[in-house]
Design an enzyme around this catalytic site. Structure first.
Site, PDB file in Angstrom:
ATOM      1  N   MET A 108     -70.570  80.302  27.855  1.00  0.00           N
ATOM      2  CA  MET A 108     -69.484  80.240  26.872  1.00  0.00           C
ATOM      3  C   MET A 108     -68.260  80.921  27.467  1.00  0.00           C
ATOM      4  O   MET A 108     -68.384  81.827  28.283  1.00  0.00           O
ATOM      5  CB  MET A 108     -69.891  80.953  25.574  1.00  0.00           C
ATOM      6  CG  MET A 108     -70.979  80.219  24.795  1.00  0.00           C
ATOM      7  SD  MET A 108     -71.747  81.226  23.523  1.00  0.00           S
ATOM      8  CE  MET A 108     -70.597  81.064  22.173  1.00  0.00           C
ATOM      9  N   LYS A 151     -61.497  64.423  33.360  1.00  0.00           N
ATOM     10  CA  LYS A 151     -60.176  64.453  32.739  1.00  0.00           C
ATOM     11  C   LYS A 151     -59.562  63.062  32.713  1.00  0.00           C
ATOM     12  O   LYS A 151     -59.920  62.185  33.479  1.00  0.00           O
ATOM     13  CB  LYS A 151     -59.275  65.431  33.478  1.00  0.00           C
ATOM     14  CG  LYS A 151     -59.088  65.151  34.959  1.00  0.00           C
ATOM     15  CD  LYS A 151     -57.999  66.056  35.505  1.00  0.00           C
ATOM     16  CE  LYS A 151     -57.729  65.795  36.973  1.00  0.00           C
ATOM     17  NZ  LYS A 151     -58.450  66.665  37.876  1.00  0.00           N
ATOM     18  N   ASP A 195     -67.827  64.798  36.866  1.00  0.00           N
ATOM     19  CA  ASP A 195     -67.199  65.817  36.028  1.00  0.00           C
ATOM     20  C   ASP A 195     -66.074  66.483  36.788  1.00  0.00           C
ATOM     21  O   ASP A 195     -65.901  66.282  37.974  1.00  0.00           O
ATOM     22  CB  ASP A 195     -68.223  66.911  35.701  1.00  0.00           C
ATOM     23  CG  ASP A 195     -69.149  66.503  34.580  1.00  0.00           C
ATOM     24  OD1 ASP A 195     -68.975  65.398  34.042  1.00  0.00           O
ATOM     25  OD2 ASP A 195     -70.051  67.313  34.246  1.00  0.00           O
TER      26      ASP A 195
HETATM   27  N1  SAH Z   1     -74.552  71.754  33.423  1.00  0.00           N
HETATM   28  C1  SAH Z   1     -73.854  72.963  33.771  1.00  0.00           C
HETATM   29  C2  SAH Z   1     -73.270  73.692  32.578  1.00  0.00           C
HETATM   30  C3  SAH Z   1     -72.199  72.933  31.845  1.00  0.00           C
HETATM   31  S1  SAH Z   1     -71.553  73.797  30.462  1.00  0.00           S
HETATM   32  C4  SAH Z   1     -74.810  73.883  34.546  1.00  0.00           C
HETATM   33  O1  SAH Z   1     -76.001  73.635  34.588  1.00  0.00           O
HETATM   34  O2  SAH Z   1     -74.328  74.864  35.150  1.00  0.00           O
HETATM   35  C5  SAH Z   1     -70.114  74.521  31.170  1.00  0.00           C
HETATM   36  C6  SAH Z   1     -70.243  76.002  31.214  1.00  0.00           C
HETATM   37  O3  SAH Z   1     -71.035  76.356  32.333  1.00  0.00           O
HETATM   38  C7  SAH Z   1     -68.939  76.728  31.427  1.00  0.00           C
HETATM   39  O4  SAH Z   1     -68.271  76.933  30.211  1.00  0.00           O
HETATM   40  C8  SAH Z   1     -69.406  78.029  32.025  1.00  0.00           C
HETATM   41  O5  SAH Z   1     -69.884  78.911  31.037  1.00  0.00           O
HETATM   42  C9  SAH Z   1     -70.579  77.578  32.852  1.00  0.00           C
HETATM   43  N2  SAH Z   1     -70.229  77.372  34.273  1.00  0.00           N
HETATM   44  C10 SAH Z   1     -70.199  76.214  34.939  1.00  0.00           C
HETATM   45  N3  SAH Z   1     -69.885  76.431  36.228  1.00  0.00           N
HETATM   46  C11 SAH Z   1     -69.717  77.756  36.373  1.00  0.00           C
HETATM   47  C12 SAH Z   1     -69.398  78.607  37.467  1.00  0.00           C
HETATM   48  N4  SAH Z   1     -69.164  78.118  38.681  1.00  0.00           N
HETATM   49  N5  SAH Z   1     -69.314  79.944  37.259  1.00  0.00           N
HETATM   50  C13 SAH Z   1     -69.540  80.454  36.027  1.00  0.00           C
HETATM   51  N6  SAH Z   1     -69.846  79.695  34.976  1.00  0.00           N
HETATM   52  C14 SAH Z   1     -69.937  78.363  35.131  1.00  0.00           C
END
Ligand code: SAH
Length: 489
Positions: free
Chosen positions: A170, A55, A33
């Protein structure tokens, strides 16, 4: 062979699991990712096939169907495939869908959980998602970010009534809607809300507000961000630890050779700094003939690199028996100790002149000096002056390492640039590194002289002339320059 659905954690490279490291290092194929920790792929095999499915040619995300197609295609060939995802693969990561597709295709797989952003980002902001007597349940929530979408899948009244912490994965675009719906559902207007941007990354930022104020306060927040609603957010004021670190908000560039930079970089990170590794030099071992140390009464080792290389050339440790061993400084002494040799002489001042002084009372007839090809002659000259026969053996040389544009720019913008040797100054300048501004930190006099030779004045010189001394002066300077950037909790 197996396909591995692997969580890469929230972004801090230290939060990648050992299992993830192990699998990345062994993988034939890696599909990753966009949001994976910096350096996560550094230990991938050089011949591994790596796809950035986050991307397309710098553009939008590769469609999920295409990612799944790649996963099945490579999984079916029996190669070892690692599907590396931000956070945890099964928390809003579509890992479940990928697992189902693999099962349907009869391809074996393993799931490696990762630390999910919804727990990690709050933790780094000083917010426990549960707390006895405050929150005994936590909900992870995602949904459409677009308020124009006719039907949101979220049951807002149920979420508003949820007896615990709400963690929204979100974007900030959704903030007004989240606040509005929860208020409409009866959550108290004064309920604390935290928006944590870029959680666990060096530039993490947290905005604290209430359901009424948060949308306006965090309007400028950047992705990725977590929004946390619940009384636990109020604990940040007392628990915030990241911002309390002495170098929080400061960027420090380290120009040392990569092999030596990591310990210094790790220490700086622990102190809260963002570290730019800008290694303009690299150590290259030389094909040297090391004479038998038994032919000498003194062996001088002038750097940690020299100590390590020495043992590459030593066939039998016993050839050091009875020879006085002198180390130029504590780092070199440590490197010798690591190989089982306790140095007899270590000067107070970790420079060649210091070693000359420390050897004043040592009887020397024949001395062997091991060092870098470009080392200074202070030590051999001084020993010869005292009538000793001195042989100098260059065990390695430092050579230029090019700096890429991004690294040059990042180093030029750093609050401090650390130089641990004269050669690092020379090669950093040669690689186009900027020596401007009042932010150059030198490890000692020889390095400072080299900076001056390049028309630059070091802002600070370390004393003692060691990496620890370097960190100590940066800490003092940072403290005296007052608090940095980071918003107070
Ligand atoms: N699988 C991931 C989530 C993917 S969805 C997990 O378990 O963390 C993507 C969302 O995760 C983003 O829109 C954001 O809301 C959150 N996110 C991912 N990385 C982040 C970070 N370093 N800081 C804050 N939010 C994050």
């Amino acid at each position: 062979m197996t396909v591995y659905l692997v969580g890469a954690g929230p972004g801090d490279p230290g939060l990648l699991t050992m299992r993830a490291h192990e699998l990345i290092a062994a993988a034939d194929v890696i599909l990753h990712d966009r949001l994976i920790p910096a350096g996560a792929l550094d230990h991938a095999r050089p011949d591994a096939e790596v796809f950035d499915v986050g991307k397309q040619g710098g553009g939008p995300q590769v469609p999920q169907e295409e990612t799944e197609r790649l996963l099945l295609e490579h999984g079916a060939t029996g190669r070892m495939v690692v599907r590396l995802k931000g956070g945890d693969p099964f928390v809003f990561g579509r890992g479940g869908e990928e697992a189902l597709a693999l099962r349907e295709a009869g391809i074996p797989f393993e799931v490696v959980p990762g630390i999910t952003a919804g727990i990690a980002a709050p933790a780094y902001a000083g917010i426990p998602v549960t707390q006895r007597d405050v929150a005994s349940a936590v909900a992870f929530i995602t949904g459409h970010e677009d308020p124009a979408k006719p039907e949101s899948a979220l049951d807002w009244p149920a979420l508003a009534a949820f007896p615990g912490t709400l963690v929204f994965y979100m974007g900030v675009k959704a903030l007004p809607r989240i606040a509005e719906q929860l208020l409409a559902g009866g959550r108290p207007p004064y309920e604390p809300v935290a928006v944590v941007e870029r959680g666990t990354l060096a530039d993490q930022r947290t905005t604290l507000g209430t359901l009424v104020t948060i949308a306006a306060k965090a309007a400028g927040a950047r992705a990725p961000a977590i929004t946390l609603v619940g009384p636990v957010a109020g604990l940040r004021e007392r628990i915030a630890w990241l911002e309390a670190r002495p170098l929080f908000g400061l960027t420090v560039a380290v120009t040392r050779a990569r092999a030596q930079a990591s310990a210094l970089a790790a220490r700086l990170r622990e102190l809260g700094a963002t570290v730019v590794e800008a290694p303009a030099i690299r150590v290259r071992p030389l094909d040297a003939e090391l004479p038998d140390p038994q032919g000498y009464d003194l062996l001088c080792v002038t750097s940690p690199n020299g100590a390590e290389r020495l043992f590459d050339h030593l066939r039998d440790a016993r050839s050091l028996a009875g020879v006085t061993v002198a180390a130029i400084g504590p780092g070199t002494a440590r490197a010798l100790r690591a190989r089982g040799v306790e140095p007899d002489v270590v000067p107070e001042r970790a420079v060649a002149e210091g070693l000359v002084e420390a050897l004043a009372d040592v009887r020397v007839e024949r001395a062997l000096v091991t060092r870098a090809a470009e080392g200074r002659d202070v030590l051999p000259d001084a020993l010869r002056e005292r009538g000793a026969v001195v042989d100098v053996v260059a065990l390695y040389e430092t050579v230029a390492e090019p700096l890429d544009e991004d690294t040059r720019v990042a180093a030029a913008a750093a609050d401090y640039v650390l130089f641990t040797s004269a050669s690092s100054v020379r090669f950093f300048a040669a690689a186009g590194g900027s020596l401007s501004g009042p932010r150059l930190v030198s490890i000692g006099p020889a390095t400072s002289d080299e900076l001056r030779a390049h028309g630059a004045e070091p802002a600070i010189e370390a004393d003692p002339h060691t990496p620890d001394g370097l960190i100590a002066v940066v800490l003092t300077h940072a403290r005296e320059s007052g608090p940095q950037g980071g918003s107070s909790p």
